[in-house]
Design an enzyme around this catalytic site. Structure first.
Site, PDB file in Angstrom:
ATOM      1  N   ALA A   4       0.915  -1.169  -0.032  1.00 36.28           N
ATOM      2  CA  ALA A   4      -0.129  -0.008  -0.192  1.00 36.28           C
ATOM      3  C   ALA A   4       0.783   1.260   0.007  1.00 36.28           C
ATOM      4  O   ALA A   4       2.101   1.235   0.406  1.00 36.28           O
ATOM      5  CB  ALA A   4      -0.973   0.134   1.292  1.00 36.28           C
ATOM      6  N   GLU A  14      -1.118  -9.126  -1.271  1.00 33.48           N
ATOM      7  CA  GLU A  14      -2.759  -9.393  -1.209  1.00 33.48           C
ATOM      8  C   GLU A  14      -3.274  -9.269  -2.572  1.00 33.48           C
ATOM      9  O   GLU A  14      -4.195  -9.670  -2.630  1.00 33.48           O
ATOM     10  CB  GLU A  14      -2.928  -8.486  -0.249  1.00 33.48           C
ATOM     11  CG  GLU A  14      -2.449  -8.833   1.394  1.00 33.48           C
ATOM     12  CD  GLU A  14      -2.682  -7.534   2.252  1.00 33.48           C
ATOM     13  OE1 GLU A  14      -2.499  -6.525   1.950  1.00 33.48           O
ATOM     14  OE2 GLU A  14      -3.501  -8.137   3.203  1.00 33.48           O
ATOM     15  N   GLY A  53       0.319  -4.958   0.723  1.00 32.79           N
ATOM     16  CA  GLY A  53      -0.927  -4.982  -0.381  1.00 32.79           C
ATOM     17  C   GLY A  53      -0.501  -5.658  -1.582  1.00 32.79           C
ATOM     18  O   GLY A  53      -1.387  -5.877  -2.450  1.00 32.79           O
ATOM     19  N   GLU A 104       4.006  -5.751   6.905  1.00 33.34           N
ATOM     20  CA  GLU A 104       3.082  -4.641   7.539  1.00 33.34           C
ATOM     21  C   GLU A 104       3.607  -4.782   9.216  1.00 33.34           C
ATOM     22  O   GLU A 104       3.611  -3.682   9.734  1.00 33.34           O
ATOM     23  CB  GLU A 104       1.487  -4.956   7.674  1.00 33.34           C
ATOM     24  CG  GLU A 104       1.242  -4.798   6.222  1.00 33.34           C
ATOM     25  CD  GLU A 104       1.156  -6.109   5.281  1.00 33.34           C
ATOM     26  OE1 GLU A 104       1.920  -6.845   5.528  1.00 33.34           O
ATOM     27  OE2 GLU A 104       0.444  -6.056   4.276  1.00 33.34           O
TER      28      GLU A 104
HETATM   29  N1  T1G Z   1       4.828   3.411  -0.098  1.00 33.70           N
HETATM   30  C1  T1G Z   1       5.325   4.504  -0.307  1.00 33.70           C
HETATM   31  N2  T1G Z   1       6.596   4.891  -0.674  1.00 33.70           N
HETATM   32  C2  T1G Z   1       7.333   3.610  -0.406  1.00 33.70           C
HETATM   33  C3  T1G Z   1       6.839   2.431  -0.492  1.00 33.70           C
HETATM   34  C4  T1G Z   1       5.798   2.272   0.103  1.00 33.70           C
HETATM   35  N3  T1G Z   1       4.957   1.193   0.201  1.00 33.70           N
HETATM   36  N4  T1G Z   1       7.897   1.377  -0.278  1.00 33.70           N
HETATM   37  C5  T1G Z   1       8.990   2.328  -0.736  1.00 33.70           C
HETATM   38  N5  T1G Z   1       8.648   3.415  -0.868  1.00 33.70           N
HETATM   39  C6  T1G Z   1       9.471   4.327  -1.395  1.00 33.70           C
HETATM   40  C7  T1G Z   1      10.574   4.678  -0.248  1.00 33.70           C
HETATM   41  O1  T1G Z   1      10.151   5.774   0.725  1.00 33.70           O
HETATM   42  C8  T1G Z   1      11.696   5.468  -1.097  1.00 33.70           C
HETATM   43  O2  T1G Z   1      11.155   6.901  -1.388  1.00 33.70           O
HETATM   44  C9  T1G Z   1      11.529   4.679  -2.584  1.00 33.70           C
HETATM   45  O3  T1G Z   1      10.260   3.998  -2.575  1.00 33.70           O
HETATM   46  C10 T1G Z   1      12.348   3.641  -2.674  1.00 33.70           C
HETATM   47  O4  T1G Z   1      12.362   2.963  -1.557  1.00 33.70           O
HETATM   48  C11 T1G Z   1      -2.964  -2.982   3.078  1.00 33.70           C
HETATM   49  C12 T1G Z   1      -1.463  -1.597   4.926  1.00 33.70           C
HETATM   50  C13 T1G Z   1      10.111  -2.188  -1.429  1.00 33.70           C
HETATM   51  C14 T1G Z   1      12.232  -3.363  -0.368  1.00 33.70           C
HETATM   52  O5  T1G Z   1       6.112  -2.336   3.979  1.00 33.70           O
HETATM   53  O6  T1G Z   1      10.461  -2.404   2.057  1.00 33.70           O
HETATM   54  O7  T1G Z   1       0.544  -2.814   2.124  1.00 33.70           O
HETATM   55  O8  T1G Z   1      13.139   7.994  -0.330  1.00 33.70           O
HETATM   56  O9  T1G Z   1      14.840   3.138  -0.732  1.00 33.70           O
HETATM   57  O10 T1G Z   1      15.924  -0.256  -0.941  1.00 33.70           O
HETATM   58  O11 T1G Z   1      -1.861  -4.835   3.959  1.00 33.70           O
HETATM   59  O12 T1G Z   1      11.012   0.201  -0.074  1.00 33.70           O
HETATM   60  O13 T1G Z   1      13.130   7.396  -3.129  1.00 33.70           O
HETATM   61  O14 T1G Z   1      11.725   9.428  -2.120  1.00 33.70           O
HETATM   62  O15 T1G Z   1      13.439   1.654   0.320  1.00 33.70           O
HETATM   63  O16 T1G Z   1      15.216  -0.830  -3.354  1.00 33.70           O
HETATM   64  C15 T1G Z   1       3.730  -2.930   2.929  1.00 33.70           C
HETATM   65  C16 T1G Z   1       7.958  -1.141   2.252  1.00 33.70           C
HETATM   66  C17 T1G Z   1       2.992  -1.520   3.081  1.00 33.70           C
HETATM   67  C18 T1G Z   1       7.269  -2.230   1.846  1.00 33.70           C
HETATM   68  C19 T1G Z   1      12.576  -1.465  -1.795  1.00 33.70           C
HETATM   69  N6  T1G Z   1       4.881  -2.671   2.238  1.00 33.70           N
HETATM   70  N7  T1G Z   1       9.189  -0.721   1.380  1.00 33.70           N
HETATM   71  O17 T1G Z   1      13.635  -1.336  -1.032  1.00 33.70           O
HETATM   72  O18 T1G Z   1      14.180   1.039  -1.862  1.00 33.70           O
HETATM   73  S1  T1G Z   1       1.674  -1.573   4.299  1.00 33.70           S
HETATM   74  C20 T1G Z   1       6.289  -2.491   2.609  1.00 33.70           C
HETATM   75  C21 T1G Z   1      10.315  -1.490   1.184  1.00 33.70           C
HETATM   76  C22 T1G Z   1       0.504  -2.528   3.027  1.00 33.70           C
HETATM   77  C23 T1G Z   1      -1.545  -3.564   3.329  1.00 33.70           C
HETATM   78  C24 T1G Z   1      -0.783  -2.841   3.987  1.00 33.70           C
HETATM   79  C25 T1G Z   1      11.559  -1.146   0.280  1.00 33.70           C
HETATM   80  C26 T1G Z   1      11.393  -1.957  -0.859  1.00 33.70           C
HETATM   81  P1  T1G Z   1      12.349   7.888  -1.810  1.00 33.70           P
HETATM   82  P2  T1G Z   1      13.656   2.099  -0.826  1.00 33.70           P
HETATM   83  P3  T1G Z   1      14.838  -0.076  -1.616  1.00 33.70           P
END
Ligand code: T1G
Length: 693
Positions: free
Chosen positions: A65, A107, A104, A127
């Site tokens: 998400a 999902e 998400g 999450e």
């Molecule tokens: N939402 C918004 N921005 C995101 C993002 C996300 N989910 N994930 C990464 N970014 C941005 C990050 O801030 C950075 O921005 C750029 O992308 C590159 O990220 C309903 C509620 C995917 C493994 O927790 O683990 O889904 O600094 O530097 O090292 O059940 O990002 O460039 O401006 O980390 O290659 C669940 C979180 C969400 C994954 C990539 N998903 N992200 O790593 O790049 S909650 C997560 C990561 C959810 C549902 C629930 C990592 C990555 P900027 P990065 P990376």
């Protein structure tokens, strides 16, 4: 055809391809959700279309998400409903996954009727790292596909599961080489010719396993009672044995409860802070070369730094003053690398190359061709100055000279060289090949390209780099030196070391300050107290009387089996002789001990940490509140779910903080002073979050 900026729909005879393209990680933003909804509805309603295939452009399928939307008013369409709609499609929908299909993103894929992975795929439900739980069906569909134990392990660990394991578990149906679009087309054909079976996850019933759920919950009560979302994860997964619509209602309720918690806010602050902290002007300049690293000193720090550089593919020359010391350093590096291999951080076939990248010498002359030299010797200014003077003569003119000093003045060190613009501090934290924090200490004359090199090196080493100005202790150690006194004052005034530790461990610290001191060695602080003795203000209430006596007895903590605690095998018990020293000191100081509640201990300790953090901001040693938060999170074991001291300060409120400090100041108005910045923030009704923007 483009449905919107991030979703396109292609119709090729009886196949519909839906492409998601929302860089950088295909986060399921409102635009992506509404485009996907529209594309699915259009393709499902088209009688010509017999199969729909969903895939992502760029480096990854949907990585979750859009975290930037959290804490704001929800935007339709909501992800859970969209996933249900995908699953309810009459036309078979399949998904092709690559990169990191997380949260998400996974999902969405679980709502499709078959999942095809590219070999590089990793899936996960992380999450929990954000104080949440999978809120778009993950707690209901994952157990249906892989069973409750495996689903719970994925959800509670938040780990990334590689494609092969996901296939073995049953989360994905096949692994195919190729580009996402090509694989999507082929998979669609396979559905049409019956070679790829599709099924709806909601048609599967979860096998109940309440015994396992109870066992996991009991463990969580023992280890993570202070966290909120892990317990809600168990509650939601337990509901996966109900009909899907009922289970989804339980999940939704649990998810919304998690969303409301300060822990979710703290963990998301930490997530974005870790990425924003190195987003500073200095880091944007072009770095100088740094492939050939020189490390001076093979002690704990030097060998840790050398290990970190080697693990990142850099070549390292380690210099020591004697063969014995050099051998000791090389031995430590070898042990560190063995550990990295065991932890899977270094593959065995890469080990030979890493070993070959390490050379050693007994003379600084060996560093003549180094691009960047990191000095990590004894914390003595005279020794460091002598080394930098020699390096200035030996090293090539554009080599960067860095010190790993944890508190000494970088400007004074730079001043003894002819290249102060090429001098900076790179303050690693021990063990340097494990701890992620790196304070990049920028001197008055440090050139931007040199600062940028510090940040580039940090990125290469996968460290969290924080820009720091020059003062005694930079950011972290300066704040630590202040709040550590509070623990000593609390003990002098009536609390026991163990009570202070327990109160702070309940707050979320991995270890209380006395246990930390015992672990690091009480002689380190003892040396600092003696170093600062001559400059200590006469008004300051001396905090070291008890600790000095402990050290004078030779009780230096774990390494001597005795400190604040007694260490016998696995047992750790409070040292009864310390209690006698405390009583005697209180009598000597005329203190009648009083009782402290855990809350009083935490409030006092945190007020001290926050007030010094504010002064570090005032003095522009740290650029933003989030910089200080990241230092405490990544270098000092501050509880991640609280986001860091200044994020936590916003949950207390500026006025309350001022009131507390003024109350404490009635007893000690030297140690307790309200920083001017705090009063200004109160007047302007500003929060630390405001200062981060
Ligand atoms: N939402 C918004 N921005 C995101 C993002 C996300 N989910 N994930 C990464 N970014 C941005 C990050 O801030 C950075 O921005 C750029 O992308 C590159 O990220 C309903 C509620 C995917 C493994 O927790 O683990 O889904 O600094 O530097 O090292 O059940 O990002 O460039 O401006 O980390 O290659 C669940 C979180 C969400 C994954 C990539 N998903 N992200 O790593 O790049 S909650 C997560 C990561 C959810 C549902 C629930 C990592 C990555 P900027 P990065 P990376």
């Amino acid at each position: 055809m483009n449905i919107n900026d991030v979703v396109s729909l292609e119709k090729l005879s009886s196949t519909a391809l839906i492409c998601l393209n929302n860089p950088p990680v295909n986060a399921a933003s409102q635009a992506l959700r509404s485009g996907l909804k529209q594309a699915v509805e259009e393709a499902d309603a088209d009688p010509e279309i017999k199969v729909i295939a969903l895939y992502g452009e760029g480096r990854t399928f949907v990585a979750g998400a859009d975290i930037k939307e959290f804490g704001k008013p929800p935007l339709e369409p909501m992800l859970p409903e969209l996933v249900n709609e995908i699953e309810a499609s009459d036309t078979p929908i399949i998904s092709v996954l690559h990169g990191t299909a997380l949260g998400g993103g996974l999902e969405i894929a679980l709502g499709t009727h078959a999942r095809v992975a590219l070999p590089d795929l990793k899936v996960g439900l992380p999450e929990i790292n954000l104080g949440l739980l999978p809120g778009a069906g993950g707690t209901q569909r994952t157990p249906r596909l892989i069973g409750i134990p495996a689903a719970l392990e994925m959800i509670l660990s938040g780990r990334h599961v590689p494609a092969e394991e996901a296939l073995a578990l049953g989360l994905i149906d096949r692994i195919v080489e190729g580009k996402p679009r090509d694989v999507a087309l082929k998979a669609a054909q396979d559905v049409l010719n019956g070679e790829l079976t599709t099924r709806r996850t909601d048609q599967i019933t979860t096998k109940a396993d309440h015994a396992h759920l109870d066992e996991v919950e009991a463990k969580l009560q023992a280890t993570k009672a202070h966290l909120f979302s892990p317990h809600k994860c168990v509650e939601a997964v337990r509901a996966s044995t109900l009909p899907l619509d009922e289970g989804l209602r339980v999940e939704r309720q649990a998810f919304l409860e998690c969303m409301q918690t300060p822990q979710r806010a703290g963990l998301i602050h930490a997530f974005f802070g870790e990425r924003a902290v190195s987003n500073v002007p200095e880091a944007k300049h072009t770095p100088k070369p740094y492939d050939r690293i020189g490390v001076i000193g093979g002690g704990t720090m030097g060998s840790g730094i050398a290990t970190a550089c080697l693990l990142s593919g850099l070549s390292v020359t380690l210099v020591e003053t004697s063969q014995e010391a050099l051998d000791r350093g090389l031995g430590t590096i070898a042990k560190n690398l063995d550990g990295a291999e065991k932890r899977g951080k270094l593959s065995t076939d890469k080990r030979a190359a890493v070993d070959a990248a390490l050379s050693s010498a007994l003379s600084l002359d060996a560093l003549a061709e180094a691009d960047l030299v990191i000095e990590a010797v004894f914390e003595d200014m005279a020794v460091k100055k002598e080394i930098f003077q020699s390096l200035d003569k030996i090293c090539k003119s554009d080599a960067i000279l860095a010190s790993n000093t944890s508190y000494l003045d970088i400007n004074d060190i730079a001043a003894v060289t002819s290249r102060p613009e090429n001098v900076l501090g790179l303050h690693f934290f021990s063990p340097a090949h494990v701890m992620r924090l790196l304070e990049v200490v920028i001197g008055d004359k440090t050139a931007d390209s040199v600062s940028a090199t510090g940040f580039a090196l940090a990125k290469r080493l996968k460290k969290v780099a924080v820009k720091s100005g020059v003062c005694d202790g930079f950011i972290g150690n300066r704040i630590l030196a202040h709040y550590r006194k509070t623990a000593a004052y609390l003990v002098l005034d009536g609390a026991s070391p163990a009570q202070v530790d327990q109160a702070l461990e309940k707050f979320g610290f991995a270890m209380g300050p006395h246990k930390v001191g015992d672990l690091a060695g009480l002689d380190i602080d003892w040396m600092t107290r003696r170093r600062k003795a001559e400059t200590r203000a006469p008004e300051e209430r001396y905090s070291g009387a008890i600790a000095d006596q402990i050290c004078e007895n030779g009780w230096l903590g774990r390494k001597t089996g005795k400190g604040y605690y007694l260490y016998e095998g696995k047992s750790i018990t409070p040292n009864p002789e310390v209690a006698e020293i405390i009583d005697a000191q209180r009598q000597k100081d005329g203190i009648s001990p009083r009782h402290f509640t855990d809350k009083e201990i935490v409030d006092c300790y945190m007020c001290a940490m926050i007030s010094e953090a504010v002064r570090v901001l005032e003095d522009k040693i740290a650029a933003r509140p989030l910089d200080i938060d990241m230092v405490l999170l990544f270098g000092y074991g501050f509880p991640r779910h609280r986001g860091g001291p200044l994020h936590y300060a916003d949950t207390i409120g500026i006025e309350t903080l001022i009131d507390r400090i003024e109350t404490y100041a009635t007893e000690d108005n030297f140690y307790w002073q309200v920083p001017d910045l705090l009063r200004t923030m109160a007047k302007e009704n500003k929060t630390f979050a405001d200062l981060n923007r």
